[in-house]
Design an enzyme around this catalytic site. Structure first.
Site, PDB file in Angstrom:
ATOM      1  N   HIS A  78      -3.867   7.454   5.982  1.00  0.00           N
ATOM      2  CA  HIS A  78      -3.964   6.151   5.311  1.00  0.00           C
ATOM      3  C   HIS A  78      -5.361   5.605   5.571  1.00  0.00           C
ATOM      4  O   HIS A  78      -6.032   5.161   4.636  1.00  0.00           O
ATOM      5  CB  HIS A  78      -2.886   5.214   5.824  1.00  0.00           C
ATOM      6  N   CYS A 126       0.801  -1.228   0.000  1.00  0.00           N
ATOM      7  CA  CYS A 126       0.000   0.000   0.000  1.00  0.00           C
ATOM      8  C   CYS A 126       0.836   1.280   0.000  1.00  0.00           C
ATOM      9  O   CYS A 126       0.285   2.366  -0.172  1.00  0.00           O
ATOM     10  CB  CYS A 126      -0.946   0.016   1.202  1.00  0.00           C
ATOM     11  N   HIS A 178      -9.768   1.643  -1.251  1.00  0.00           N
ATOM     12  CA  HIS A 178      -8.330   1.495  -1.021  1.00  0.00           C
ATOM     13  C   HIS A 178      -7.708   0.985  -2.321  1.00  0.00           C
ATOM     14  O   HIS A 178      -7.978  -0.148  -2.731  1.00  0.00           O
ATOM     15  CB  HIS A 178      -8.100   0.500   0.114  1.00  0.00           C
TER      16      HIS A 178
END
Lengths: 390, 259
Positions: free
Chosen positions: A279, A147, A313
């Protein structure tokens, strides 16, 4: 570590691909209205009952003679983005091919077709294909840190421009969803079947998304030539949790270290930051740790939001799209909010805005925290800060 | 078209410690940890070379890596190939759910993530898929990082830990080799250091900037791009490595390792 804060690397153009829109203006409109791009109408019904943030299918469907044997959905999507970036910026007319760098982040590029005709398709396949399709002969790299991949790509591209290894760098990443990614996260049992609620007390997991963004980085001298910039890449911080291969250190120490290093690299204090694009995945573990880290470093004075509740995401390319979200916050002088929720009870210690709001904007911090405990924080500075420094 | 930027200084770097390993079933490991029983060959071979680098220069490893917090640059061309192929096969057969452990291992930075956990390293870690040039790309970025960091440090000194690893496919090796890895701990130094030394290895020369395009995928017979190689030790004489055939044009490579 190089001081990006003194190096004046600016972002002069961006292109985006997301469930919220495929242009910066569409993205701004969606952010202002807190529109959710997540939907149950997607191509992965066989793999998940949850909502996903998918991009319009016309972006990646249909054969392309131009791409030849490398014709895959991910390449069509990133080529679409780079065509858009190039036409608006004129980058290939303004710089020699060997002076343009290419820095991409990906989490799953190539994995869904690893072995084909006896040859392996490697995770840098998109990078290599773009080098043959476009006049790109400078340094090129593909980063794969889950990520935080695209955030690394942005930072490394900025370093290269600042140090003179390239005059311009195309940075970011595009990740399209595939069955392995969807099924893999289902196996981890961290997907929320409903729209995710980052930092909310009732949060139940992640919504996956696809797409990403490409950014054009140049030296600040380009400001006078172009007349405008979106902002600067002002700081980079990176750390490792050294805790668990998927779960973040619950104390948030690694995440805080990442942000501290980014602020130090930018040469600014926590009180100089006007907005944090977190995040904020919506998992209990990440959001709790990240809230602790932010509260410990910034207190409750800086607004924090995760826009993953709107677009999902994006995994390896999350850092790229959220960099653009951060830059658009600077351009629009707006603090973005996540999705609107009736019950406004969030993780303690952090200031979560309920609606987008106008604000003086000088610096934004964008966090990207990946599997393996790999933490990256980027600081973006406003166009006004760039102009003041010139 | 223009280029108005100053080029990065091409400071030499000293190879403080290096190690390379081809992991076989019988390879004794120099580390022990409860997690290692479940680790894949790729994770084990990376841990092994990292521990060997530390063992060969423990004080400098402590100073540069553990206490100094230098950056780690790790590259793998294929990542956890067996895990990924296994999951793709499970998907093809509709054998769900997937193994959560295998999915956790599917990210390219998983091996170096385990390295940071087992060795307790909170350093910045950058992972690249270097494609066919994995090790060389990690070296390129790592060297650039060290040279840039040295410019901004008060001491004018910086270090970097460069690692690369890949799994070996069964059909590429009939000898029982499982995986291979290489690691180098480098520190910036001066031209004077290079001239005065008689038995150390230095890296000089330009940062490699690939300029050729390539659009083919690897074949199982691909030769992994060692940097110094598994039995290099100290090079016996000054050599200029022209490239290992993986790069489009051999003359592109400009690493010079000299004793």
């Amino acid at each position: 570590m190089i001081r990006l804060g003194s190096s004046k690397v600016v972002v002069t153009e961006v292109s985006v691909l997301s469930s919220l829109g495929c242009t910066p203006d569409e993205l701004v409109s969606a952010l202002r209205s807190q529109t959710r791009g997540l939907t149950a109408e997607h191509r992965f019904h066989a793999h998940t009952r949850g909502v996903l943030g998918v991009v319009p299918s016309h972006i990646y469907e249909g054969a392309s003679a131009r791409l030849g044997q490398a014709d895959v959905a991910g390449l069509r999507a990133i080529t679409h983005c780079l065509d858009s970036l190039a036409s608006r910026s004129g980058v290939f007319e303004r710089y020699a091919p060997e002076r343009i760098g290419l820095y991409l982040g990906t989490s799953n590029s190539g994995v869904d077709s690893l072995l084909e005709d006896g040859k392996w398709r490697l995770a840098d396949a998109l990078e290599q294909a773009l080098r043959t399709l476009f006049p790109l002969r400078g340094p090129s790299f593909t980063f794969c840190t889950a990520c935080s991949s695209a955030a690394h790509a942005i930072a490394q591209g900025a370093f290269a421009v600042a140090a003179g290894e390239a005059d311009a760098a195309i940075v970011g990443g595009i990740d399209l969803l595939n069955p392995m990614a969807v099924c893999g996260f289902e196996a981890l049992q961290i997907l929320d079947s409903q729209s995710c609620r980052p930092f909310h007390h009732s949060r139940a997991g992640i919504n996956l998304g696809e797409g990403g963004a490409l950014l054009l980085l140049e030296r600040a001298s380009a400001f006078s030539a172009r007349g405008r910039v979106l902002g600067s890449v002002a700081g980079y911080g990176c750390s490792s949790d050294a805790h668990h291969i998927t779960h973040p250190d619950p104390s948030g120490v690694g995440m805080r270290l990442s942000m501290e290093r980014a602020l130090r690299d930018a040469g600014i204090k926590p009180t100089d930051v006007n907005y944090i694009n977190a995040h904020g995945t919506g998992t209990r573990a990440n959001d709790a740790a990240e809230a602790l880290a932010i509260a410990g470093l910034f207190g409750v004075s800086v607004p924090v939001s995760s826009t993953k509740g709107l677009h999902g995401h994006l995994l390896g390319s999350a850092g790229a799209l959220e960099a653009v979200v951060s830059l658009l916050a600077l351009r629009e002088s707006m603090v973005w909010a996540g999705a609107s929720l009736e019950d406004e009870t969030y993780e303690p210690g952090v200031c979560i805005p309920r609606v987008p709001s106008k604000s003086l904007m000088r610096y934004v911090v964008s966090n990207s925290f990946g599997f393996g405990g790999n933490n990256v924080s980027l600081v973006f500075g406003s166009s006004g800060e760039v102009e003041r420094a010139l | 078209m223009h280029s108005d930027a100053p080029m990065a200084a091409n400071r030499p770097l000293r190879v403080v410690s290096n190690a390379a390993c081809v992991l076989e079933l019988s390879t004794p490991l120099s580390f022990s940890h409860p997690l290692s029983r479940r680790m894949t060959p790729l994770q084990k071979v990376l841990l092994e070379v990292a521990h060997r680098v530390e063992a060969r220069a423990p004080e400098l490893f402590a100073r540069f890596v553990r206490e100094g917090g230098c950056s780690l640059y790790f590259a793998t061309a294929l990542g956890e190939l067996s895990s990924n192929l296994g999951m793709l096969e499970a998907l093809r057969r509709e054998e769900l759910p997937l193994s959560p452990t295998a999915f956790q291992h599917s990210v390219h930075n998983c091996p170096v993530g385990y390295l940071s956990i087992l060795m307790g390293l909170k350093n910045p870690i950058v992972t690249l898929c270097g494609g066919l040039d994995a090790a060389h790309k990690a070296l390129t970025l790592g060297v650039a990082d060290a040279r840039r960091s040295a410019r901004f440090s008060a001491s004018g000194h910086a270090s970097v830990f460069v690692l690369a690893a890949d799994e070996l496919r069964e059909d590429a090796s009939a000898s029982g080799h499982l995986a291979r890895a290489e690691a180098l701990l480098l520190e910036t130094c001066s031209e004077e250091d290079v001239e005065k030394s008689s038995d150390e290895v230095f890296l000089t020369g330009d940062v490699f900037l690939p300029s050729g395009g390539r659009n083919d995928a690897a074949t199982p017979q691909w030769a992994w791009p060692w940097i110094l190689g598994p039995d290099s030790g100290i090079l016996p004489e000054s050599v200029s490595r022209p490239g290992n055939g993986v790069f489009p044009r051999a003359s592109e490579t400009r690493w010079i390792f000299r004793k």
